[in-house]
Enzyme design. Structure first.
Site, mmCIF file in Angstrom:
data_model
loop_
_atom_site.group_PDB
_atom_site.id
_atom_site.type_symbol
_atom_site.label_atom_id
_atom_site.label_comp_id
_atom_site.label_asym_id
_atom_site.label_seq_id
_atom_site.Cartn_x
_atom_site.Cartn_y
_atom_site.Cartn_z
ATOM 1 N N CYS A 6 0.878 -1.191 0.058
ATOM 2 C CA CYS A 6 0.132 0.106 -0.035
ATOM 3 C C CYS A 6 0.929 1.352 0.002
ATOM 4 C CB CYS A 6 -0.936 0.040 1.483
ATOM 5 S SG CYS A 6 -2.347 1.046 1.162
ATOM 6 N N ASP A 135 -5.609 -2.886 11.921
ATOM 7 C CA ASP A 135 -4.272 -2.143 11.970
ATOM 8 C C ASP A 135 -4.241 -1.731 13.465
ATOM 9 O OD1 ASP A 135 -2.305 -0.570 11.432
ATOM 10 O OD2 ASP A 135 -3.384 0.440 9.681
#
Length: 219
Positions: A6, A135
């Site tokens: 990402c 996360d």
């Protein structure tokens, strides 16, 4: 175990990520992020991604009009809601552009438990999410902090496939497989960079090798 890289900002990094075998590439559409790109920048970057490599648009509390404009400019496959969006908001926004979506949950060891995380996942599953991303929580950032949360909080019987993010590197990602964590994919940004938004070809290759070599050993 699938792999998502990402935070791309450069064409050569996109090409290298594809070459080493990433399954998905993520682009950040959140201006405060050091890895942010505009829709037009992303459009150019995405032209170098072949079929069968998924393109993920990471958005943070983006409104409907902005999301529609983004979808009309850049071609992506999946939306990653990474802000404070509710299940209902995610569902409505995704339907407005006819895209599959995932939701990121920021795990706070002071507040979250496996049961509370499972309940949140259930709510997003009922709203139509394809997967959930876990996360690390940070009070000043919506992700990309390079911090790792307590993996023991990951529920073992979640109603959605789990993507693990937060502090992963080529050196520690093998722990994910060795611990047999109940996850479908790993997501990394800072752990494969030489600077924020600048990917390191060697680290990307090493990350993929670490995942695939351990996957075969445990297959």
């Amino acid at each position: 175990m699938q792999i998502k890289f990402c935070g791309f900002t450069q064409i050569q990094d996109v090409k290298q990520a594809v070459a080493v075998g990433a399954d998905a590439l993520g682009f950040v559409f959140y201006p405060p992020s050091p890895r942010a790109v505009t829709a037009m920048q992303a459009r150019e970057l995405m032209q170098h991604i072949p079929a069968f490599v998924s393109v993920v648009a990471l958005v943070v509390n983006m409104n409907k009009d902005a999301l529609i404009e983004l979808a009309n400019t850049a071609t992506f496959d999946v939306i990653q809601f990474h802000g404070d969006e509710t299940p209902e908001q995610c569902q409505s926004l995704a339907q407005s552009v006819n895209k599959r979506w995932i939701k990121a949950l920021r795990i706070n060891k002071e507040q979250d438990t496996p049961d509370s995380i499972r309940a949140q996942i259930d709510a997003f599953a009922q709203a139509g999410a394809s997967s959930i991303l876990l996360d690390a929580y940070h009070k000043q950032a919506y992700g990309g902090t390079g911090e790792r949360f307590d993996w023991s909080l990951i529920p073992k019987d979640a109603s959605l496939p789990i993507i693990l993010a937060g502090g992963l590197t080529p050196e520690n990602v093998s722990e994910v497989i060795n611990q047999s964590l109940p996850i479908q994919a790993v997501d990394v940004s800072g752990g494969i960079e030489s600077a924020k938004g600048i990917k390191d070809a060697g680290k990307m290759a090493a990350f993929v090798r670490a995942v695939k070599s351990n996957r075969w050993q445990h297959g």
